[in-house]
Design a protein around this motif. Structure first.
Motif, short mmCIF file in Angstrom:
data_model
loop_
_atom_site.label_atom_id
_atom_site.label_comp_id
_atom_site.label_asym_id
_atom_site.label_seq_id
_atom_site.Cartn_x
_atom_site.Cartn_y
_atom_site.Cartn_z
N GLN A 64 40.78 39.38 81.07
CA GLN A 64 39.43 39.83 80.76
C GLN A 64 39.46 40.92 79.70
OE1 GLN A 64 36.58 38.38 82.24
NE2 GLN A 64 38.24 36.96 82.82
N ASP A 67 35.49 45.10 77.25
CA ASP A 67 34.07 45.19 76.98
C ASP A 67 33.30 43.95 77.40
OD1 ASP A 67 35.26 43.57 75.14
OD2 ASP A 67 34.25 44.40 73.38
N GLY A 68 33.91 43.12 78.23
CA GLY A 68 33.26 41.90 78.69
C GLY A 68 33.81 40.67 78.02
N SER A 70 36.31 37.18 77.89
CA SER A 70 37.72 36.95 78.18
C SER A 70 38.46 36.50 76.94
CB SER A 70 37.88 35.90 79.29
OG SER A 70 37.27 34.69 78.91
#
Length: 293
Positions: A64, A67-68, A70
């Motif tokens: 992941q 900052d979000g 993947s």
């Protein structure tokens, strides 16, 4: 009951075996790295990788991003893949938990980005060779294969040389061949976190190795920026060793759209011109041959 290794081998291609060998030696590769090095398209690569996962020879994980989102899938050997590689190489059967231990080590190591970055250097060479018939990444070894002097000696080297213990920890060793010209090289992949003095000190180990074996070839410093490259060249300008330092900057190569096979290299005591990788063949030294001419 059919042995799983025998069962799966009939379904593997030469390209599959190349990939499994790379994963055995270099730990982990992303789907995009594998596609670039071995396949004509990303879709084709992803389809084949899914089939290899179903066969049970590779596993994958997807880290992941902080900052979000993947990252792309990262591929490693599954236990059956470890056993297939051992069989291909004529090695003893591996322990039953080998793949699990390797996967845990790779997914928990803090330097996974360094590992992937190092692998990207050689992947870029393999990708260049895939689309240029006169080029070949003939050999790609990890640091672990460079811990003894044997692989680098001439056949007629004195027996006492075998006792020499190299003090080097390269990120890789390779043989690059283009238009029939071979360039052996050690590679130091730099992320910019080490002090420049540490990089300079590494050359002393290479100097000692080359002095012991009577041979020498370029040590490539693949630096993260042209600015850091300039600073390293300044450090090395007044140092004369039997280890030939060559530098290249990843940001320069990226901006110019060039691979490490192309004109991205400069010799420390040269005129600053960027050279192709194959041009570095003139820096290879064999003292036995030099003394005979």
């Amino acid at each position: 009951m059919t042995d799983p290794v025998l069962r799966v081998q009939s379904q593997l291609t030469d390209r599959d075996h190349t990939l499994l060998g790379w994963l055995a030696d270099h730990g982990v590769l992303t789907s995009f790295q594998i596609a670039h090095a071995l396949f004509p398209s990303t879709d084709y690569a992803q389809d084949r990788l899914r089939k290899l996962a179903v066969l049970g020879v590779v596993d994958r994980f997807r880290p992941q991003k902080p900052d979000g989102g993947s990252y792309p899938y990262h591929y490693v050997l599954a236990q059956l893949g470890v056993e297939v590689v051992a069989a291909q190489r004529g090695e003893d059967p591996p322990r039953k938990d080998t793949a699990r231990r390797r996967r845990w080590h790779l997914t928990n190591r803090a330097n996974l980005p360094h590992k992937l970055g190092t692998n990207q250097f050689f992947i870029d060479l393999a990708g260049y060779a895939r689309t240029h018939p006169d080029a070949e990444l003939r050999l790609w070894w990890p640091e672990s294969a460079c811990r003894t002097v044997g692989p680098f000696m001439r056949p007629d080297a004195p027996t006492v040389t075998h006792a020499f213990q190299p003090r080097i920890r390269p990120d890789g060793y390779a043989l690059w061949v283009e238009h029939g010209v071979t360039v052996p090289m050690f590679v130091e992949y730099d992320t910019g976190t080490e002090k420049l003095g540490v990089l300079v000190d590494k050359l002393h180990g290479y100097h000692d190795l080359f002095a012991a074996i009577g041979r020498g070839w370029p040590v490539l410093f693949w630096l993260h920026s042209a600015d850091r490259e300039r600073h390293l060249r300044s450090w090395l300008a007044d140092i004369r060793l039997g280890a030939i330092a060559v530098t290249g900057a990843r940001d320069h190569a990226t901006q110019a759209g060039l691979s490490p096979a192309e004109a991205v290299w400069t010799t420390v005591h040269g005129d600053g011109r960027r050279l192709r990788l194959v041009d570095l063949a003139r820096l290879v030294v064999d003292r036995a041959l030099a003394g005979a001419t």
